[in-house]
Design an enzyme around this catalytic site. Structure first.
Site, PDB file in Angstrom:
ATOM      1  N   LYS A   2     -49.413 -46.565 -11.364  1.00 23.84           N
ATOM      2  CA  LYS A   2     -49.514 -45.122 -11.929  1.00 23.84           C
ATOM      3  C   LYS A   2     -50.044 -45.073 -13.285  1.00 23.84           C
ATOM      4  O   LYS A   2     -50.177 -45.834 -14.213  1.00 23.84           O
ATOM      5  CB  LYS A   2     -47.860 -44.928 -12.536  1.00 23.84           C
ATOM      6  CG  LYS A   2     -46.937 -44.297 -11.093  1.00 23.84           C
ATOM      7  CD  LYS A   2     -45.807 -43.833 -11.769  1.00 23.84           C
ATOM      8  CE  LYS A   2     -45.093 -42.859 -10.571  1.00 23.84           C
ATOM      9  NZ  LYS A   2     -43.611 -42.379 -11.040  1.00 23.84           N
ATOM     10  N   GLU A  43     -28.244 -41.142  -4.246  1.00 16.65           N
ATOM     11  CA  GLU A  43     -27.172 -40.182  -4.948  1.00 16.65           C
ATOM     12  C   GLU A  43     -25.676 -40.517  -4.055  1.00 16.65           C
ATOM     13  O   GLU A  43     -24.765 -40.457  -4.666  1.00 16.65           O
ATOM     14  CB  GLU A  43     -27.592 -39.064  -4.835  1.00 16.65           C
ATOM     15  CG  GLU A  43     -28.660 -38.540  -5.589  1.00 16.65           C
ATOM     16  CD  GLU A  43     -30.158 -38.595  -4.954  1.00 16.65           C
ATOM     17  OE1 GLU A  43     -30.961 -38.352  -5.790  1.00 16.65           O
ATOM     18  OE2 GLU A  43     -29.980 -39.150  -3.807  1.00 16.65           O
ATOM     19  N   ARG A  54     -26.951 -33.682  -2.477  1.00 13.53           N
ATOM     20  CA  ARG A  54     -27.390 -34.928  -1.464  1.00 13.53           C
ATOM     21  C   ARG A  54     -26.054 -35.760  -1.337  1.00 13.53           C
ATOM     22  O   ARG A  54     -26.240 -36.722  -0.528  1.00 13.53           O
ATOM     23  CB  ARG A  54     -28.488 -35.772  -2.090  1.00 13.53           C
ATOM     24  CG  ARG A  54     -29.716 -34.720  -2.099  1.00 13.53           C
ATOM     25  CD  ARG A  54     -30.855 -35.466  -2.893  1.00 13.53           C
ATOM     26  NE  ARG A  54     -31.286 -36.731  -2.401  1.00 13.53           N
ATOM     27  CZ  ARG A  54     -32.507 -36.886  -1.530  1.00 13.53           C
ATOM     28  NH1 ARG A  54     -32.979 -35.739  -1.296  1.00 13.53           N
ATOM     29  NH2 ARG A  54     -32.845 -37.957  -1.186  1.00 13.53           N
TER      30      ARG A  54
END
Length: 623
Positions: free
Chosen positions: A285, A371, A399
């Site tokens: 990243k 989640e 979710r």
């Protein structure tokens, strides 16, 4: 990095579609990648947006479009916040200046925006399922097109990704799953799977794997030379069987995701293989921009900045956000009560839990992008007498709806849900808007829903929720409110009780949440009663009964979906008690709200101060 000019992007400016890229000599692709990375940095510094993830996918994006015949071959980008290079190469270079702005291009893939966006994504872990569906459709249609899912190691922790791999492993189709392993989601990744991937990529492990292969093949010189040439062409293709092969995939990797000389030959080889393939690429990243490489979290989603300087602290300290208020409250609540624990599904920074994680590491649980697990995990903690607080964005709680009903509410367990990003979210758009939490929560028995109107009230209502012996959600918006000091008190407000903010005549405005302040000017101008409702469930029935005796009409005001929202709850109460009062419901309409500046978006749906007053005038004060 210096300010770019036309010459700096001479090669990139010649690419208006992937077809132009595929016609380009391979020797020029490295230069193209360099220009593309510089263009991403320049663009995001001007508009704000996701940066670290996009800098990390430049070479992978170039390689995919060079090898595969997009858009006929489908690419599904998991989460999709790393698709700026993809957008630039697929005809949207000149529109990057409109990124995430009202009327501009989205920060995520959108089918309506481009034929190259095969599937709309913004929530994690959906790519393999969608790409498998596309691959099976191609098989049924007797097409030879390929379907590619690009998924990060953070997104791979979610159960849906494994459900899809379990299905895909038994299907004979042209599916390629690319694991973009950058050892980062938004927060640093957690869990056993991440540790496994780290071990797989460790230098000793990988070196040992290659050494074993060489020792085995040295007895057969032709095969040994073939293996060496294969390694030189597609680095890292000889590794032991892995977890992914157990799912029925042909596993290839890991390879360097920034090395086009590895990526392109490997993808070309994979393109010729039958059945589901799994390619493991390792990227970094922030690649190519040292500041983002050093702090990919800070540069995950920056606003506008000077790339030569990097991110700087504002000259004036900003007002605390609601996330900050929550984080401070959680620390204070944990200090006062050893039973308090905090849970986040990989959103430590966004939810304001950094300080809590430092001060109470044994009571801080980052469960990864999972989640459903987060909610049921909280239910298990509550069963044993602890006080779990789940910090989760409103859009992500969607979710875990079954777990919310079946595992928490049905058993009436005292779990606190701190719902960040309720209402309009701005630049992230419809995929992240917290428009639906009041409708989907208030229909669940045992649930209570608090809607604070300012920062101080947010803290008090969180304390109210923690004191309850049943599940409670406290919803609050992104960013800061009016700047009301939150203080450090843990004093709770009574459940289900409203407060009159202004006494007036004829019409009572029932405000649920921070739009209370948007209604103040209109209430003053029209001499309206303005009520801070505080709770969408339970409603303050006593307050409603009193107002029915003294007022002709009601206005309900909420930064959430009108359909089934708090206004609907008021209408239901009025009807059940035989009242015939006129009601004007103001809130988010039955459409998906696009990305853009939150102030402009609210104004666009009539929820600015002026819009609210005009709507009330037109309904109750017109001639």
């Amino acid at each position: 990095m210096t300010q770019p000019d036309t010459a700096a992007f001479a090669l990139l400016n010649s690419v208006d579609s992937p077809q132009d890229l595929r016609a380009m000599p391979r020797s020029k692709l490295k230069r193209l990648a360099e220009e593309l990375r510089a263009f991403v940095l320049h663009s995001v510094s001007k508009t704000g947006g996701h940066l670290s993830s996009n800098l990390g996918t430049v070479e992978l994006t170039v390689a995919l479009h060079a090898v595969f015949n997009t858009p006929d071959d489908r690419i599904v980008w998991d989460v999709g916040h790393q698709t700026y290079p993809h957008k630039i190469l697929t005809g949207r270079r000149e529109r990057m200046g409109t990124l995430r702005q009202l009327g501009g291009i989205s920060g995520f893939p959108m089918r309506a925006e481009s034929e190259f966006d095969a599937f709309g994504t913004a929530h994690s872990s959906t790519s393999i399922s969608a790409a498998l569906g596309m691959a099976m459709a191609a098989k049924l249609q007797q097409s030879q097109r390929h379907s590619i899912a690009v998924i990060g190691d953070g997104a791979l922790t979610a159960g849906m990704a494994f459900e899809a791999m379990n299905n895909a492993g038994v299907e004979d189709c042209k599916l390629l799953v690319i694991l973009n392993d950058n050892d980062m989601s938004i927060s640093p990744p957690v869990g056993a799977l991440n540790r496994y991937l780290a071990q797989l990529m460790s230098g000793q492990f990988y070196s040992a794997a290659k050494d074993v292969g060489k020792r085995v093949l040295k007895g057969a010189p032709p095969l040994f030379e073939l293996a060496k040439r294969l390694e030189e062409t597609a680095k890292g293709m000889v590794v032991p069987a892995t977890l992914f092969e157990k799912f029925g995939f042909n596993y290839i990797g890991p390879i360097d995701g920034h090395d086009l000389d590895s990526l392109i030959p490997t993808l070309e080889n994979i393109k010729q293989l039958d059945g589901p393939q799994f390619l493991h690429v390792v990227t970094k990243k922030g690649q190519g921009y040292k500041l983002a490489e050093a702090d990919p979290v800070a540069y995950h989603g920056p606003g506008k900045f000077d790339p030569n300087v990097g991110l700087t602290s504002p000259s004036v300290a900003p007002k605390p956000t609601f996330s900050n208020v929550f984080g401070d409250w959680l620390c204070d609540a944990a200090q006062a009560d050893a039973r308090v624990v905090g849970i986040t599904p990989a959103m430590r920074e966004g939810s304001g839990m950094v300080e809590f994680a430092k001060r109470f590491p044994a009571r801080y649980f980052d469960v990864g992008i999972a989640e459903q697990h987060a909610v049921t995990f909280a239910a298990g903690l509550a069963c044993e007498g602890l006080k779990p607080v789940v910090a989760i964005y409103s859009t992500f709680l969607q979710r875990a709806y079954d777990q919310l009903i079946h595992d928490v509410a049905l058993q009436n367990l005292p779990v606190v849900f701190a719902l960040d990003r309720a209402g309009i979210v701005g630049a992230d758009g419809a995929t992240h808007a917290g428009a639906y939490d009041i409708p989907f929560l208030r229909c669940i028995p045992n649930m209570a829903i608090a809607c604070p109107s300012d920062e101080a009230q947010c803290r008090s209502l969180l304390s109210s929720a923690l004191a309850c012996d049943y599940p409670v959600a406290v919803r609050y918006p992104r960013g800061s409110g009016t700047g009301v000091p939150a203080g450090r008190s843990l004093e709770a407000l009574p459940v289900g009780k409203a407060a009159v903010a202004r006494a007036g005549k004829r019409v009572a405005v029932l405000a649920f949440g921070t739009l209370l302040h948007m209604a103040q000017a209109g209430a003053q101008a029209l001499d309206l009663t303005l009520v801070d409702m505080r709770w969408a469930k339970p409603l303050d029935h006593d307050m409603l009964a009193q107002l029915c005796q003294t007022h002709d009409s009601f206005v309900t005001l909420e930064e959430g979906a009108v359909a089934g929202g708090a206004g609907s709850a008021v209408l239901e109460w009025l009807q059940a008690h035989g009242h015939q009062h006129a009601v004007l419901q103001l809130g988010l309409p039955d459409v998906f709200i696009e990305h853009g500046d939150p102030v402009k978006l609210l104004a666009g749906v009539g929820l600015s101060a002026q819009g609210i007053e005009q709507s009330i005038r037109a309904r109750f004060f017109s001639a």
